[in-house]
Design a protein around this motif. Structure first.
Motif, short mmCIF file in Angstrom:
data_model
loop_
_atom_site.label_atom_id
_atom_site.label_comp_id
_atom_site.label_asym_id
_atom_site.label_seq_id
_atom_site.Cartn_x
_atom_site.Cartn_y
_atom_site.Cartn_z
N VAL A 264 0.83 -1.21 0.00
CA VAL A 264 0.00 0.00 0.00
C VAL A 264 0.86 1.26 0.00
O VAL A 264 0.53 2.25 -0.67
CB VAL A 264 -0.96 -0.01 1.20
CG1 VAL A 264 -1.74 1.31 1.28
CG2 VAL A 264 -1.94 -1.17 1.09
N CYS A 270 -5.85 1.34 -1.83
CA CYS A 270 -6.13 0.02 -1.28
C CYS A 270 -7.62 -0.30 -1.36
O CYS A 270 -8.47 0.53 -0.97
CB CYS A 270 -5.67 -0.04 0.18
SG CYS A 270 -5.98 -1.63 0.99
N VAL A 290 -4.58 -0.58 7.74
CA VAL A 290 -3.99 0.16 6.61
C VAL A 290 -3.98 1.65 6.93
O VAL A 290 -3.00 2.36 6.66
CB VAL A 290 -4.77 -0.13 5.31
CG1 VAL A 290 -4.32 0.81 4.20
CG2 VAL A 290 -4.57 -1.58 4.89
#
Length: 338
Positions: A264, A270, A290
């Protein structure tokens, strides 16, 4: 090497481990003489006998409770819950006993058991044969959660699960038991086709739990997924024309966060895809991680594609599943200027 579908690969994994370790036992509903409702244990009782591979009553709590005791005694039980939907009667044994045994005994006892559970939809099984409850178990400290996407991984991960000294819930996507469908369509021509088998070693090998696989390299976006959705995402990438990297988690807990973060940070975008219900699905945890690790690298909001927030809709299961079109749209959303 032999050409195997997932069912054959799982059977081979149990065959290998029954042969290597006398402490391995396989049991569950109809897994003995009948070979399991999906034939994953076919011929194992004939080869290893009724004391190593045997049938149980329809009592999931009893199956898992017995496995916990066997594990504490020194055996390595491999149990089958006929459908993941029926794992709930055994939930207390998994959460209150198996997951906590090592900690509560100060390391004197542990529960090296593997719980195999066919999961997900796509076989027209209805509400009580089609659920994907993996996120429930990822919340429980002390349980490892696995879901393979192909025969090679299925065998290597199952062997690693059986060898692991902690309880592992091993989810098996039924829709790809006999080979992945044509990912370019929301529906396979037949869910039971025998095509698309993989080359799988006949003997022993193990894939470490907690290590994801990059199944497609890409530069413009990252897709994080697992199980059946790996095949859907690969088809979606091709259809969208966007150069997305596809990560197959393989093991949900322990999670390979390093592979996700590296990807990422490089792509800046993402999407997270899973078949299970969206709210409180494992994608929510992935999205949070994330965000925590990659905030300053993100070029667009994280996209999530998942099942509906509804009881499993038997009559509309192919609309419920994230298909290539929905995933491709998520990828296009990622590429829009913010």
């Amino acid at each position: 090497m032999s050409s195997m579908n997932m069912i054959q690969a799982l059977n081979s994994a149990m065959d290998v481990m029954l042969g290597r370790d006398d402490n391995v036992v396989v049991f569950g509903e109809d897994v003995g003489y009948f070979g399991g409702v999906f034939r994953a244990t076919a011929n194992l009782q004939k080869k290893y006998g009724r004391t190593r591979v045997f049938d149980t009553p329809i009592a999931e709590g009893g199956i898992i409770g017995t496995a916990v005791g066997m594990g504490a005694y020194g055996l390595r039980p491999v149990t089958e819950i006929q459908f993941a939907d029926y794992i709930y009667p055994a939930f207390d044994q998994l959460v209150s006993e198996a997951a906590r045994l090592r900690y509560r005994s100060g390391g004197d006892y542990w529960a090296p058991l593997t719980v195999r559970a066919p999961c997900g939809g796509g076989i027209f099984g209805g509400q009580t044969h089609s659920q994907s409850p993996e996120s429930i178990f990822t919340h429980v400290c002390g349980i490892k959660t696995v879901m393979p996407s192909n025969p090679y991984d299925a065998k290597g991960l199952l062997i690693a699960a059986i060898e692991d000294d902690d309880p592992v819930v091993f989810f098996e996507p039924k829709r790809i038991y006999n080979g992945p469908f044509d990912g370019h369509h929301d529906k396979p021509l037949t869910p039971w086709s025998q095509h698309a088998a993989s080359e799988v070693p006949e003997g022993y090998y193990a894939i470490p739990l907690g290590k994801a696989a990059v199944v497609r390299a890409g530069k413009e976006a990252t897709i994080v997924t697992y199980g059946t959705m790996v095949h859907v995402c690969l088809a979606a990438v091709e259809a969208s024309g966007i150069d997305a990297e596809v990560i197959d988690l393989r093991t949900l807990i322990p999670l390979d966060i390093d592979t996700i973060v590296e990807s990422v940070k490089r792509t800046g975008r993402c999407a997270i895809v899973h078949e299970a219900t969206r709210t409180s699905g494992f994608g929510a945890e992935l999205s949070s991680l994330v965000q925590e690790h990659c905030f300053w690298h993100l070029e667009a909001p994280i996209e999530r594609v998942a099942g509906w927030d509804t009881p499993y809709p038997h009559a509309f299961e192919w609309e419920y599943f994230p298909g290539p079109a929905r995933v491709a749209q998520a990828l296009k959303n990622l590429m829009e200027p913010v």
